[in-house]
Motif scaffolding. Structure first.
Motif, PDB file in Angstrom:
ATOM      1  N   ASP A   6       0.855  -1.117   0.008  1.00  0.00           N
ATOM      2  CA  ASP A   6       0.015   0.050  -0.012  1.00  0.00           C
ATOM      3  C   ASP A   6       0.814   1.226   0.126  1.00  0.00           C
ATOM      4  O   ASP A   6       2.082   0.989   0.107  1.00  0.00           O
ATOM      5  CB  ASP A   6      -0.918   0.049   1.186  1.00  0.00           C
TER       6      ASP A   6
ATOM      7  N   LYS B 117      -1.932  11.556   0.495  1.00  0.00           N
ATOM      8  CA  LYS B 117      -2.818  10.438  -0.215  1.00  0.00           C
ATOM      9  C   LYS B 117      -2.790   9.348   0.978  1.00  0.00           C
ATOM     10  O   LYS B 117      -1.823   9.139   1.514  1.00  0.00           O
ATOM     11  CB  LYS B 117      -2.063   9.628  -1.498  1.00  0.00           C
ATOM     12  N   ASP B 118      -3.865   9.081   1.639  1.00  0.00           N
ATOM     13  CA  ASP B 118      -3.904   8.046   2.670  1.00  0.00           C
ATOM     14  C   ASP B 118      -3.861   6.517   2.213  1.00  0.00           C
ATOM     15  O   ASP B 118      -4.123   6.262   1.003  1.00  0.00           O
ATOM     16  CB  ASP B 118      -5.259   8.398   3.326  1.00  0.00           C
TER      17      ASP B 118
ATOM     18  N   ASP C  12      -5.103   2.545   1.297  1.00  0.00           N
ATOM     19  CA  ASP C  12      -6.253   2.079   1.159  1.00  0.00           C
ATOM     20  C   ASP C  12      -6.855   0.963   1.900  1.00  0.00           C
ATOM     21  O   ASP C  12      -7.852   0.768   1.849  1.00  0.00           O
ATOM     22  CB  ASP C  12      -6.142   1.538  -0.442  1.00  0.00           C
ATOM     23  N   THR C  13      -5.674   0.654   2.557  1.00  0.00           N
ATOM     24  CA  THR C  13      -5.891  -0.716   3.578  1.00  0.00           C
ATOM     25  C   THR C  13      -5.960  -0.262   4.888  1.00  0.00           C
ATOM     26  O   THR C  13      -5.832   0.750   5.378  1.00  0.00           O
ATOM     27  CB  THR C  13      -4.421  -1.424   3.332  1.00  0.00           C
ATOM     28  N   ASP C  14      -7.071  -1.283   5.464  1.00  0.00           N
ATOM     29  CA  ASP C  14      -7.187  -1.151   7.084  1.00  0.00           C
ATOM     30  C   ASP C  14      -6.151  -1.822   7.779  1.00  0.00           C
ATOM     31  O   ASP C  14      -6.061  -3.008   7.169  1.00  0.00           O
ATOM     32  CB  ASP C  14      -8.583  -1.748   7.501  1.00  0.00           C
TER      33      ASP C  14
END
Ligand code: IMP
Ligand code: MG
Length: 183
Positions: free
Chosen positions: A67, A88-89, A91-93
């Protein structure tokens, strides 16, 4: 592009493509062993870490997901501003994941110390750092970095993903940028 192609823009080659490649194999073998049986997630920090991530992840023997995070503490200059901004953060938990942050360089350490705190707060099972380069004498905060490629002097370097005003990322080697380029 090799250092010889931009020889008038650089003063010294610090790490060659060949040295980087050998180091990535070595670190990948350690990471393979350290994370055996664990849910590993590689997190690259854009854009500087693109080359390290591309080559390091392929040197691993496990299918680790990848990620990306984009943060910035630099403008177009050569000194850290100390202000970290998320562009940009993930995408995954990352809850319960074993996160390995893949970074190009630790300079002041401000970006990484902020990221470490942020990822820990999101409930990651563990957060470790692999930085290809580190400038030990430039540290403003100590960052626990489990895997380090090369310690280098406090100079502004370019190449292998590292830029000056978005240029030189495609240089295969890591070299000190000549002051005439940015002054
Ligand atoms: P730090 O927060 O000061 O540790 O560094 C943050 C970011 O600044 C790094 O991830 C790099 O992208 C960038 N950076 C630091 N030192 C250099 C350098 O010598 N050349 C190019 N970019 C650098
Ligand atoms: Mg940069």
């Amino acid at each position: 592009m090799r250092a010889a192609d931009v020889s008038s823009d650089i003063t010294e080659v610090l790490v060659t493509e060949e040295q980087i490649s050998a180091k990535l194999e070595e670190v990948a073998a350690r990471v393979d062993a350290d994370y055996e049986g664990k849910d590993l997630l590689l997190v690259g920090v854009l854009k500087g870490a693109i080359m390290v991530m591309a080559d390091f992840s392929r040197a691993l023997k496990v299918t680790a997901p990848m990620d990306w995070m984009a943060v910035s503490s630099y403008g177009a200059g050569t000194k850290s501003s100390g202000v970290v901004q998320i562009r940009k953060d993930l995408d995954t938990d990352i809850l319960g994941k074993h996160v390995l942050i893949v970074e190009d360089i630790i300079d002041s350490g401000l970006t990484l110390s902020w990221l470490l705190e942020n990822f820990t707060a999101r409930g990651a099972a563990s957060v470790e750092v692999f930085a290809l380069l580190r400038k030990p004498e430039a540290a403003k905060v100590e960052v626990p970095c489990k895997y380090v490629g090369f310690d280098i002097p406090t100079e502004f370097v370019v190449g292998y993903g590292l830029d000056y005003a978005e240029r030189y990322r495609n240089l295969r080697d890591v070299a000190i940028l000549a002051p005439h380029v940015y002054s």
